[in-house]
Motif scaffolding. Structure first.
Motif: not given
Lengths: 329, 238
Positions: B89-92
């Protein structure tokens, strides 16, 4: 100083306070704490300056903050819920739903429907109905882009109906509705502010139970359930809260586009996190800031020309959308 | 008590029965490999255990408790699940991802405590993946993400971990890494691990027991690693 989430939030809060005062101070009468305090709590309707603060400036600043905050939070909820970075209350057709029902109630000519309560109720009803419609469609279309196209079709469908309705409307009601459609922060009065605040705070307080489900929803509905949260229990709360914000703001400011879509993306880029406590706080602050800036631009340009709010938000918002598409699709 | 999950005349399947489990106990400290043909019902078996879909009839008890009497939150403390793939997941970040495994223990805001952070950090050290803590999950390799998913399941501190084809998308060295990690966890933490796989060779090397879906008579049977015969597998149509 280290750049932590806390420090960015702090910085944005300071900016918000500063810009709020700048916004409040714009005009011929200079800002004065005593004056604003008196105009709110100890109002004397024979003093012109107090009237200006109470009826024009103060409501305009507050609703700018509310609108920016509410639409951005609705955007965060919808983007996570539909797992789609381009989702937002206006692209999914939710604000169009509000517009349609507001148009129906204003143009219907019934006294009851044209009151504040009547308009708010129809805007909320429209937002909620169209959210449910989009939710229903989301079960059938799997592609994120298709859902957005359906949202846009809903928007053009409703605008067609509204245009047809307008043809048969007396000039007076037509003018009111057309001005409302441009989006404006100047229509709300001091007395309406109280009611708007209560509904707004209701939405904010409901957010607290949504933070954990939203954090888990990032991993998908199934993973959320395996980690102990049944998303189906929260589905309608998420949809309900985002409709509440979108509907409320649309009722009092008209359909404002792009804020709900662009702000959560700016926020994610700034904070680089999926923690929704941060994302909601950050988007609320950035949204309020952005709308204050948009409205300040309108105020500064007022002597030269009168730009509708939606013109400014689209000028700022659409390049951001193109940037997101270039990055992600 | 060694048994964690007990089955009695359980019929697994959603609309139609896929297979039955006459009697079976799954125990602590073991790494089970679930094998069977495609569409034999391996994923359905896991989903039934997780309560995502119901099973047709019979009994499943988890930790002495009747399956239907366990709430979603209690179940999250008993069973963890690792899907065959996590896309990132983006930014995770890796750390944030594994911390989500602590959700059953956090308050309604999902705020993690010092203790949660300590547990998760020690898993990162144990797995020797501290370099993944701040890396964005979207930018990791499939192997890195799979190991993080196992770390997340471990952070859940459950008594059972189910893995649906955890090595399906991995290269050979990562498969070995994952399987040896699972065996180590099963022994050290004394928990029950069930993984499904089509890779019989690696399973033979690492798992203690086999759960075989017999396609001939649609039954799930338990066989110890040492008793598994090639002829038998051919006979039941694996």
């Amino acid at each position: 100083m280290k750049i932590t989430h806390r420090n960015i939030i702090l910085f944005l809060t300071v900016c918000l306070v500063f810009l709020s005062f700048l916004h409040l101070n714009n005009g011929k009468i200079n800002f004065d704490f005593g004056l604003i305090f008196k105009s709110i709590f100890n109002f004397n309707d024979s003093i012109q300056q107090e009237i200006i603060f109470r009826e024009i400036r103060f409501p305009r600043t507050i609703i700018a903050i509310f609108a920016g905050t509410g639409l951005s939070i609705a955007g965060v909820l919808l983007q996570t819920f539909f797992n789609n970075p381009l989702a937002g209350p206006s692209v999914l057709g939710i604000t169009s739903g509000s517009s349609l029902f507001v148009a129906l109630s204003v143009l219907s000519g019934f006294e009851l429907f044209s009151t504040d309560l009547g308009i708010t109720f129809s805007a909320l009803f429209g937002a909620f109905t169209f959210s449910l419609l989009i939710l229903l469609f989301s079960y059938f279309v799997k592609s994120a882009v298709s859902l957005l196209l359906i949202g846009m079709m809903l928007a053009s469908f409703t605008s067609a109906i509204i245009q047809i309705l307008q043809l048969t409307t007396p000039a007076n009601q037509l003018k009111v509705f057309t001005l409302w459609g441009f989006g404006s922060l100047q229509q709300i009065s001091f007395n309406q502010l109280f009611f708007v605040s209560i509904v707004f705070l209701l939405g904010i307080s409901l957010l607290t139970i949504l933070i954990k489900p939203l954090n888990l929803l990032v991993l998908g509905e199934k993973q959320a359930q395996i980690l102990g949260i049944n998303i189906s229990n929260f589905k309608f709360v998420i949809i309900g809260v985002s409709s509440l914000f979108a509907g409320l703001i649309t009722a009092y400011c008209g359909p404002i586009s792009f804020i709900g879509l662009a702000v959560p993306n700016i926020c994610k880029q700034l904070f680089k996190t999926q923690n929704h406590l941060i994302l909601i706080l950050g988007s609320a602050l950035i949204g309020a800031l952005l709308l204050l800036i948009c409205d300040l631009i309108i105020m500064y340009l007022e002597p030269i020309m009168l730009i509708p709010l939606n013109g400014i938000t689209a000028l700022i918002g659409s390049p951001i959308v193109v940037w997101i598409i270039l990055k992600k699709f | 008590m060694k048994e964690l999950i007990t089955f009695e005349n359980t019929e697994i399947g959603f609309k139609e029965t896929l297979f039955t489990i006459p009697k079976l106990n799954l125990e602590r400290g073991k790494l089970y490999s679930l094998i069977g043909k495609n569409a034999a019902g391996k994923s359905t078996f896991f989903q039934s255990l997780l309560g995502i879909i119901p099973f047709k009839s019979g009994k499943i008890n988890i930790n002495q408790l009747e399956m239907s009497s366990i709430s979603a939150l209690e179940k999250a403390k008993l069973i963890a699940f690792v899907a065959s793939k996590f896309d990132g997941v983006q930014h995770l970040s890796g750390l944030e991802y594994v911390l989500l495994g602590r959700s059953p223990y956090t308050n309604f805001l999902g705020k993690t405590s010092e203790n949660d952070l300590e547990i998760v950090k020690s898993i990162f050290q144990n797995f020797q993946i501290t370099h993944l803590e701040q890396k964005e999950t979207l930018k990791m390799s499939d192997g890195e993400r799979q190991i993080l998913s196992i770390a997340k399941a471990l952070a859940q501190e459950s008594k059972v971990i189910l893995l649906d084809e955890p090595s399906a998308f991995l290269d050979y060295s990562n498969r070995i890494k994952v399987l040896s990690l699972l065996k180590q966890i099963a022994f050290e933490k004394d928990i029950c691990i069930v993984q499904s796989s089509h890779d019989l060779e690696i399973c033979l090397e690492y798992s203690t027991d086999f759960l075989i879906i017999n396609s001939k008579n649609s039954e799930l049977i338990l066989t110890e690693n040492s008793n598994l015969k090639k002829e038998f597998l051919i006979q039941i149509g694996f």
